[in-house]
Design an enzyme around this catalytic site. Structure first.
Site, PDB file in Angstrom:
ATOM      1  N   LYS C  68       0.826  -1.212   0.000  1.00  0.00           N
ATOM      2  CA  LYS C  68       0.000   0.000   0.000  1.00  0.00           C
ATOM      3  C   LYS C  68       0.864   1.268   0.000  1.00  0.00           C
ATOM      4  CE  LYS C  68      -3.667  -2.335   2.649  1.00  0.00           C
ATOM      5  NZ  LYS C  68      -4.334  -2.415   3.980  1.00  0.00           N
ATOM      6  N   VAL C 258       0.255  -8.120   6.736  1.00  0.00           N
ATOM      7  CA  VAL C 258      -0.228  -9.301   7.451  1.00  0.00           C
ATOM      8  C   VAL C 258       0.633 -10.538   7.144  1.00  0.00           C
ATOM      9  CG1 VAL C 258      -1.876 -10.166   5.750  1.00  0.00           C
ATOM     10  CG2 VAL C 258      -2.411 -10.363   8.184  1.00  0.00           C
TER      11      VAL C 258
END
Lengths: 304, 304, 304, 304
Positions: C68, C258
């Protein structure tokens, strides 16, 4: 519509005595936490003027939020529909003492039965008077409804509510910060805590609820159109975030209190008071609800 | 209890024609936004088997969320009370299409009438079948209820719902992410969009609602205890976040749709269908609600 | 400012090998849940052009949300500040995958690092192209940043993300329902899932982060004023609802994923990549955070 | 790193005098609402011991929430890290006076800078003493930091805060209801309202902030590791729900107050105080923020 009623009440009282899981007695003040969870009482005042009861029907209990029904009737009598500018008429989808919606909806409580709404109602009744004068008016109404002078405030409960009332102080000050409290928070809450500490037994409470039957049974306190609206509010909001489930299971308008009492109305037929101090997770009497479910089925009582 | 009904309906239709503020027609799909806000119709099917109506009672309209009442009845018939593991029975305190509680309550919708809950109900009916088979069952139930084969899905509306259905896709995928969707989102929503596009006129809808009167009028589709529970759910949740106000004003269990229709039940007495396409801010028919308020007052109909 | 760095990394790798509580490996897709929690790697690319590393620094891992940061840099390069009409710059106070604020704030995600915001960023990059073309641009940027052509998408991870991506589908459709998705949800999410499945080892990632050091080390991809803003966003929002705590403990701008990786920047000094697959309750690498805390203390690195 | 500073300050003061949209002066108490929005002042205390200023730098203003930075430093000195059991370290994503998260997170405020968190900090400092003793400690710390005895509480402001402090009373009672208030709400809030009413001019405030530069400039009040953590908290939470945007635009840790002041820190370099009473929609000084943005750009100051 009331034949077999006495037998039904006896059967229910016997059934309730056998129940193992009786819920948890309210523990936020010692005056409530010390009450015996084995107590149970039920009484029915019928439209034709009779009174039936079973269980510990002479034992006094703390009405707590059941008084919100009476103060709402008083406030509507005093202020009429302009009351609804201060409080709404919708189920909240939140716990009885939640403050979240108060912030999201600019200090207008969702309905008169969540704590914030009930504080507004008491504030409307207080109206600049001394708390004792407002309390006198509330007691006068409830004694007239029950046709009994022997209805009193438990001072010890009131004092304890006050001492443990931080959440209600938070709600009241939030209302004040939004301009929705007309009296000093201390005075409105002083009145509110005493109102909640009014005691009755189920016989008195069943009688006091007759004005909501809508047939003119007992003292005439509220005209029929308003009676219907009060019942509508009890059905949609009277059990907080358990109102939908209560309507589903019992099918009658009703108002509960954390003292373990429930007042339920069969429009045109009867006023029911039930009491058992153990509560479910929404703060409503566990056996009281079960007893009403059984009674409604036994007597074929439902507004639906 | 139904004398003077025809006159009351005529009077209401005349009154509604004169109303200036008719609400805002749903504008999220062209098939709804183009409907004439001046249309109004009302019909009442009584427990004794008569049918009365006034206004544009032959004009078809899109049932939309009113179908949620019928799919709930079907799903309970198929799955029984285990349905309640997937969906709750409480008013939401939120808009019909809100997703907030779905996250806060781990994907279990508050009740079967908010969109998320209705999608779960349709998903339960779909049960691994092809959408056309589930839709056939839904239509079969509704045609049986109305005793009319002339009830159909408007394919153009269904296609448009699908094309503009992002919010419902969001809800369905959220349900799936919580393990509360049994079929692929595309299939459940395909079924749901077509179900919402079913059309009736008010005569058909009043007849289709007879099974909720509870007196055995018309085809026997649901037993009385479940009828009462369906009515209880309509009263507490049938008008979304306007349910409390509707109960307060009208006093009858009812389910609204964004197409402007409302189905209301007078238990033991009548099934009422009203339609006017303009909506209030909660997405419920503005004149439909007003008409029901007038009719309930004129006929002294109230569950309270 | 980098003397003793290699020794510090060796010491940290040794310390981490001894840690008992290593957090919980992400379990929502099998490709992540099967990764050995004992793996650990750390690498530092310094402003003066050196690269230091310790642990399993050749092992590839899934970048996931670390991407991101790169897509945000690309989107700002493509669209400039008008990007901020679609997404905010504030910490959310909610979980990375929460949808609550999206409803409360009309479909404008709080920041580019919560999932909803990152989907908007990818949607901005996609810009009507085929997903493979957008992915080619993303890979091109990341390969240029790392000065390595050997950076690829793990197709198996991407496919699994897609299959288990219901929550992201829910977010994307919600964005679409608010008019904040320019491409079909399937295409934007297809791109997003593949972007998240890009793999690197810590050496590659530390090199890829050099453009954020702000000294012109490595390839010049973003001008200094924007570098500072990207670092500001990482510091306030890069660890989701654990960003405040990370800033408090580590004191460096950083973005977690994650997959267990974290990219941290010491402005003017170094780019750090750390990887250990076990996560804390906010979804950030447990040992990765601990290792960065130790490294920052050992090297006296802090923006504060 | 401070050459050209005096010229930069003069230029900024001149630019600010020309600004048309100056924000809205706080209007909740008359003592703030009456302040002239045309006032502007800025001062910088540098690590090398110099002090530069421009504008109305001798005019006193109400520190309000800027005092939260000093009380946090005092409370950490008194209680150490166990303070974090009572309050968190995360941005809230909500307004400075919001109560929603307090209910959702069981009475543990998100961070020490939202009002609820700052009340907890003051409560920790009060610690059973009389409010005047706690206030004496707070004043002692601030006077030591500024090396000026001429720092006082504005009694009129304090009295007005108290009279208009319903929202803070609501927060304090909510904390009490969750067991997160150690002193009576009246005493904690009495202390808090007086603390907020402390006045300084920008010269005093810039000097008072020197302990956060981290170079040992001025009086040694807090050790470096804690200084860094205080700066981290300011950066992530110091501007409430505008903290992300402030970090993005200015890139420095800072704490704002509703009186229009901002204290900003350039770690290792300088402490900056700016004041202009007009606020933006988040309650932060509009021109103060703009001035800091210009100063940071002119001096190339950024933690990123």
């Amino acid at each position: 519509m009331t034949s077999g009623l006495q037998e039904a009440l006896q059967q229910i009282a016997a059934d309730m005595a056998d129940q193992g899981d009786r819920g948890a007695v309210a523990d936020y003040i010692p005056q409530l936490s010390g009450i015996d969870p084995n107590l149970f009482a039920i009484a029915v005042a019928t439209a034709d003027g009779s009174l039936h009861y079973a269980g510990d029907s002479h034992t006094l209990f703390s009405l707590q939020s059941i008084t919100k029904m009476f103060t709402l009737a008083i406030a509507l009598g005093r202020s009429g529909d302009q009351l609804w500018t201060r409080v709404g008429r919708e189920p909240s989808g939140n716990a009885f003492n939640s403050i979240v919606q108060l912030e999201q909806e600019n200090g207008r409580p969702r309905n008169p039965f969540v704590n914030a709404g009930a504080i507004v109602i008491t504030d409307e009744i207080l109206a600049g008077r001394a708390p004792k004068d407002a309390l006198a008016e509330i007691l006068r109404f409830m004694r007239a409804a029950a046709e009994s002078e022997n209805i009193h405030i438990n001072g010890s409960v009131a004092a304890s509510e006050q001492a443990h009332g931080h959440r209600n102080f938070s709600l009241a000050h939030f209302l004040a910060s939004c301009g929705n409290l007309k009296n000093p928070a201390e005075l409105t809450l002083g009145t509110y805590f005493h109102q909640c500490a009014i005691e009755m037994n189920v016989q008195q409470l069943a009688l006091a609820g007759r004005f909501l039957i809508g047939t003119g049974t007992g003292p005439r306190l509220v005209a029929l159109p308003r009676v219907r609206r009060l019942n509508a509010l009890m059905l949609t909001c009277g059990h907080y975030d358990g109102s939908g489930d209560f309507a589903f299971r019992v099918g009658l308008p009703a108002k509960s209190g954390v003292g373990g009492g429930i007042l339920a109305i069969v429009p045109g037929v009867a006023s029911i008071a039930v009491w058992s101090p153990g509560l479910d997770h929404n703060g409503n009497s566990k056996l009281g609800t079960l007893a009403l479910e059984q009674l409604a089925r036994a007597m074929d009582w439902s507004v639906f």
